[in-house]
Structures are given as structure tokens and as C-alpha cells.
Design a protein around this motif. Structure first.
Motif, short mmCIF file in Angstrom:
data_model
loop_
_atom_site.label_atom_id
_atom_site.label_comp_id
_atom_site.label_asym_id
_atom_site.label_seq_id
_atom_site.Cartn_x
_atom_site.Cartn_y
_atom_site.Cartn_z
N VAL A 77 107.96 2.77 89.36
CA VAL A 77 108.15 3.45 90.64
C VAL A 77 107.85 4.94 90.50
O VAL A 77 107.18 5.53 91.36
CB VAL A 77 109.58 3.21 91.18
N VAL A 78 108.30 5.55 89.41
CA VAL A 78 108.02 6.97 89.20
C VAL A 78 106.52 7.19 89.05
O VAL A 78 105.96 8.14 89.63
CB VAL A 78 108.79 7.49 87.97
N ALA A 79 105.84 6.34 88.31
CA ALA A 79 104.39 6.47 88.15
C ALA A 79 103.68 6.30 89.50
O ALA A 79 102.73 7.02 89.82
CB ALA A 79 103.87 5.45 87.17
N ALA A 80 104.16 5.36 90.32
CA ALA A 80 103.57 5.16 91.63
C ALA A 80 103.78 6.38 92.54
O ALA A 80 102.89 6.77 93.29
CB ALA A 80 104.15 3.92 92.29
N GLY B 161 111.81 -0.49 83.08
CA GLY B 161 110.39 -0.62 83.35
C GLY B 161 110.08 -0.51 84.83
O GLY B 161 109.08 0.10 85.23
N LEU B 162 110.93 -1.08 85.65
CA LEU B 162 110.74 -1.00 87.10
C LEU B 162 110.88 0.44 87.59
O LEU B 162 110.07 0.91 88.39
CB LEU B 162 111.75 -1.90 87.82
N VAL B 163 111.87 1.15 87.09
CA VAL B 163 112.04 2.56 87.48
C VAL B 163 110.84 3.38 87.01
O VAL B 163 110.34 4.24 87.75
CB VAL B 163 113.36 3.12 86.92
N GLY B 164 110.36 3.13 85.81
CA GLY B 164 109.18 3.84 85.31
C GLY B 164 107.96 3.56 86.17
O GLY B 164 107.16 4.47 86.43
N PRO C 274 100.05 4.65 84.28
CA PRO C 274 101.37 4.05 84.53
C PRO C 274 102.02 3.45 83.28
O PRO C 274 103.25 3.38 83.21
CB PRO C 274 101.09 2.98 85.57
N ILE C 275 101.23 3.01 82.30
CA ILE C 275 101.80 2.33 81.14
C ILE C 275 102.79 3.20 80.37
O ILE C 275 103.88 2.73 80.02
CB ILE C 275 100.68 1.78 80.22
N PRO C 276 102.49 4.48 80.09
CA PRO C 276 103.50 5.30 79.39
C PRO C 276 104.80 5.45 80.17
O PRO C 276 105.89 5.49 79.59
CB PRO C 276 102.80 6.65 79.21
N PHE C 277 104.71 5.54 81.49
CA PHE C 277 105.91 5.64 82.31
C PHE C 277 106.74 4.36 82.22
O PHE C 277 107.96 4.40 82.09
CB PHE C 277 105.55 5.90 83.78
#
Length: 76
Positions: free
Chosen positions: A67-70, A62-65, A11-14
Motif C-alpha cells: 500500500v505504501v509503495a502504491a 507485506g500488505l502495508v508495504g 514495490p518489491i523492497p517496500f
């Protein structure tokens, strides 16, 4: 048959990518936007507007990233 588990994305890169994209997008919006509010006769300093919009862009990106990772992690 091998029982390999599907790899999950980290998730960190996202989150970092989303924060950087949000920073850039909101920074451009703040630089191209108006510097005055005609209704209240207030003049905005462009540097202050850039700072506030950059922080908002970092947080939302960061929040959108995240959510995409999740969503990628959740898929079956």
C-alpha cells in the motif's frame, strides 16, 4: 527542456521491508503475550503461537508495504 519522467519506486523492497517488520513485531507480540486463555482453560504452545503470529505478521506487513509503495507511485 528535457522531458524526464519521474522515477517510480520499486514495490518489491517496500513489500519485503514491510514483511520483515511485520514478522518481527508480531513475533515479539507472540513471545510477550499470555500463554493461557483463562476463559476457556486453554494453554498455548509458545512455538505454535510464534508460528501463527509470524505468518500473520508477514502477510499484514507485506500488505502495508504494498500500500505504501502504491501511494508513492500514485502521487503526482
Amino acid at each position: 527542456m528535457s522531458s524526464k519522467r519521474p522515477s517510480h519506486p520499486k514495490p518489491i523492497p517496500f513489500i519485503v521491508t514491510g514483511a520483515i517488520v511485520g514478522f518481527i513485531v508480531f513475533g515479539v507480540v507472540s513471545l510477550l503475550g499470555p500463554t493461557t486463555d483463562e476463559g476457556y482453560n486453554i494453554t498455548y504452545d509458545p512455538g505454535t503461537a510464534l508460528g501463527f503470529m509470524s505468518v500473520v505478521g508477514l502477510c499484514l506487513g507485506g500488505l502495508v508495504g504494498a500500500v505504501v509503495a502504491a501511494l508513492f507511485t500514485y502521487r503526482k
